[in-house]
Design an enzyme around this catalytic site. Structure first.
Site, PDB file in Angstrom:
ATOM      1  N   ASN A   8       5.115  91.348  45.773  1.00 21.72           N
ATOM      2  CA  ASN A   8       4.831  91.716  44.384  1.00 21.72           C
ATOM      3  C   ASN A   8       3.352  91.592  44.012  1.00 21.72           C
ATOM      4  OD1 ASN A   8       5.110  88.919  44.575  1.00 21.72           O
ATOM      5  ND2 ASN A   8       5.917  88.697  42.513  1.00 21.72           N
ATOM      6  N   LYS A  18       1.342  86.231  57.533  1.00 16.54           N
ATOM      7  CA  LYS A  18       2.475  87.142  57.710  1.00 16.54           C
ATOM      8  C   LYS A  18       2.763  87.762  56.353  1.00 16.54           C
ATOM      9  CE  LYS A  18       6.839  86.801  57.287  1.00 16.54           C
ATOM     10  NZ  LYS A  18       7.070  88.178  56.739  1.00 16.54           N
ATOM     11  N   ALA A  36       4.421  90.415  53.515  1.00 19.05           N
ATOM     12  CA  ALA A  36       5.760  90.949  53.293  1.00 19.05           C
ATOM     13  C   ALA A  36       5.918  92.287  54.010  1.00 19.05           C
ATOM     14  CB  ALA A  36       6.014  91.114  51.802  1.00 19.05           C
ATOM     15  N   THR A  47      13.085  80.431  46.441  1.00 21.61           N
ATOM     16  CA  THR A  47      13.394  79.025  46.676  1.00 21.61           C
ATOM     17  C   THR A  47      14.243  78.860  47.919  1.00 21.61           C
ATOM     18  OG1 THR A  47      13.260  78.535  44.307  1.00 21.61           O
ATOM     19  CG2 THR A  47      14.482  76.974  45.674  1.00 21.61           C
ATOM     20  N   GLU A  81       5.120  77.910  46.454  1.00 19.64           N
ATOM     21  CA  GLU A  81       5.224  78.487  45.106  1.00 19.64           C
ATOM     22  C   GLU A  81       6.484  79.329  45.122  1.00 19.64           C
ATOM     23  OE1 GLU A  81       5.313  81.378  42.501  1.00 19.64           O
ATOM     24  OE2 GLU A  81       3.412  82.005  43.404  1.00 19.64           O
ATOM     25  N   CYS A  87       7.004  86.109  39.491  1.00 22.58           N
ATOM     26  CA  CYS A  87       7.720  84.832  39.431  1.00 22.58           C
ATOM     27  C   CYS A  87       7.492  84.105  38.114  1.00 22.58           C
ATOM     28  CB  CYS A  87       7.306  83.949  40.599  1.00 22.58           C
ATOM     29  SG  CYS A  87       5.531  83.769  40.776  1.00 22.58           S
TER      30      CYS A  87
END
Length: 529
Positions: free
Chosen positions: A205, A228, A230, A286, A306, A340
């Site tokens: 994002n 790495k 996304a 999470t 995070e 987030c």
């Protein structure tokens, strides 16, 4: 619990180790091209205004390890979420490539840690300058691979670059301490030294900013990194690698290993369990964060996490409705609700509830425009994929089935399978999925409450705590609520709370550590007495 909070005044004006056997790869004389022609615009074209016409130097498709562009045995497609068209094929790295990247980073660290803070600062500043010079192309890459509206993509590039600028300055401010001991003739000296190789795993994002926020701090501290990115958005990470090379960042200091969703789990595990890695930094869900924490525990690695949020947005009776609506739009619908720190639950006090809902609905209809991210006037692009759309749809349907009312929106948009209408729900109750699951999409559910105590109880009734927002013109209430919200960041009469100068992070299951600010570099430093 340390909490950072932004405060906008009621008048709507902002207040004023040892590493044996180390060796460094020799500096490459230039980029080593992959076999065959460099990827050209035609190979990466998704739609008019997308990647077509961009410099081939920035449109890299191979991994970047030890200062070299290296192909992998396989490739995977990166798709434009607006049209579904393939933007290009990118190296699909596996465990062997991941381990090679860690080795390159480890070897580079042994020399990079000895480079003066002034030189590290200078190189980061050059990297920042190159980002600013290439801001238009970098923004178009973000829009093409993530769907983010181009105006927002430009904003992300500046935000990304500012982290490099900020940490270029912080590199020279890593200070130690002299401690007076009980013995009159003895003093203790505390040094700060880089932790070593950092494994950096970033989300789609914010495909540029989540890299520079971590990498800027790590490199400034004297660490090296393996990134790495996304699987949905590898082009941004690879473009940053090209600019890092142009800036003179030594080989092995910044490494990028893209991989497909199929390989993501094993590649993530490989870099997080490698004994040469000393630090893990992750932004994402999470659930995934907990898996990485298990990997880190086995070798007692330092971690920064995070993770997910469920941000409350509280509007008290004393709030300025127009100000609260403007903040709600900014907080909820940035990146089509896919951040987030986006507000996930709107808690509005009974006395102001109807006026707020009416004004919010009108503002959404007037200011939110769904479209291709490259189209002029678009504020709401596509969601990243159909799975994301299905989640928003599931939350809406669940809420309606339990008594919620659709004020505006509520269904998929006619533009395509990854588009969803900006949606406002009223008569929302706490038993609905949208109040205890992070939607990550353009859905604003409104819960009516009566008292301040009730609002705080609802806001804190979750095991995550990343960000929170509230609107009030009562000074005493402002201090009470800001201190009682169980989140790492609070926006007071303010819907946008991110800044390179301020610490970013959450409490409870929203994460560990802080990024950005003067505190961010400490995540990559060890204390030695």
């Amino acid at each position: 619990m340390a909490t950072c909070f932004w405060l906008r005044s009621c008048g709507a004006r902002r207040l004023g180790s040892t590493f044996p056997g180390c060796r460094l790869h020799p500096r490459a004389g230039g980029l080593v091209p992959a076999p065959g022609p460099a990827p050209g615009p035609a190979q990466l074209r998704g739609y008019a205004g997308g990647l077509a016409g961009l410099s081939a130097a920035l449109l890299r498709t191979d991994s970047f390890v030890g200062g070299r562009w290296l192909p992998a045995a396989a490739t995977f497609p990166v798709q434009d979420p607006a049209s579904g068209a393939a933007l290009g094929m990118v190296a699909d790295c596996g465990v062997s490539e991941a381990r090679a990247a860690v080795r390159a980073a480890y070897e580079a660290f042994c020399s990079w840690r000895e480079v003066s803070a002034k030189e590290r600062s200078s190189l980061l500043r050059k990297w920042y300058n190159l980002m600013i010079q290439n801001k238009d192309d970098l923004a178009r890459i973000i829009t093409a691979e993530s769907g983010k509206p181009l105006k927002e993509a430009h904003g992300e590039i500046f935000y990304s670059a500012f982290f490099l600028e900020w940490f270029s300055e912080e590199a020279r401010r890593v200070y130690g301490d002299i401690i007076y001991t009980p013995a009159k003739d003895k003093r203790a000296l505390v040094l700060k030294q880089p932790v070593g190789v950092a494994a950096v795993i970033t989300p789609w994002n914010f495909p540029s900013a989540m890299i520079t926020r971590k990498v800027g701090a790590a490199v400034a501290a004297g660490c090296t990194v393996v990134v790495k990115p996304a699987e949905d958005t590898p082009f941004s990470a690879l473009a940053l690698a090209e600019l890092a090379s142009q800036a003179g960042i030594p080989p092995g200091v910044y490494n990028v290993i893209p991989c497909s969703r199929k390989n993501a789990k094993e590649v993530g595990e490989a870099i997080c369990t490698d004994p040469l890695v000393s630090k893990i930094s992750f932004t994402g869900s999470t659930t995934t964060g907990k898996i990485l924490l298990h990997h880190a525990a086995n070798s007692v690695k330092r971690v920064s996490m995070e993770l997910g949020g469920l941000a409350p947005f509280i509007v008290f009776d004393s709030a300025n409705v127009d100000q609260a609506v403007a903040g709600a739009l900014a907080s909820k619908f940035r990146n089509t609700g896919q951040t987030c720190v986006c507000s996930n639950r709107f808690l509005v006090q009974r006395g102001i509830h109807d006026a707020f809902v009416k004004a919010f609905a009108e503002a959404m209809k007037k200011n939110l425009h769904v479209g291709n991210g490259f189209e002029e006037g678009t504020t709401q692009g596509p969601l990243i994929n159909e799975k994301a759309v299905e989640k928003v749809e599931k939350h809406v349907n669940d809420a309606v089935s339990k008594g919620a009312t659709i004020v505006t929106g509520g269904k998929r948009h006619h533009l395509g399978k990854n588009f969803f209408e900006p949606t406002l729900l009223s008569n929302v109750t706490q038993d609905m999925l949208c109040t205890h699951e992070e939607t990550f999409g353009p859905l604003a559910p409104v819960i009516k409450f009566d008292t301040e105590e009730e609002a705080i109880a609802i806001a804190n009734a979750t095991d995550v705590g990343l960000a929170g927002y509230f609107y009030s013109q009562d000074p005493a209430q402002i201090w009470r609520v800001a201190e009682q919200l169980e989140v790492g960041m609070v926006g007071v009469n303010e819907g946008l709370i991110s800044s390179v100068e301020c610490p970013f992070g959450g409490v409870k299951q929203s994460g560990l550590g802080r990024e950005g600010s003067k505190y961010g570099i400490d995540e990559y430093l060890e204390l030695k007495k």
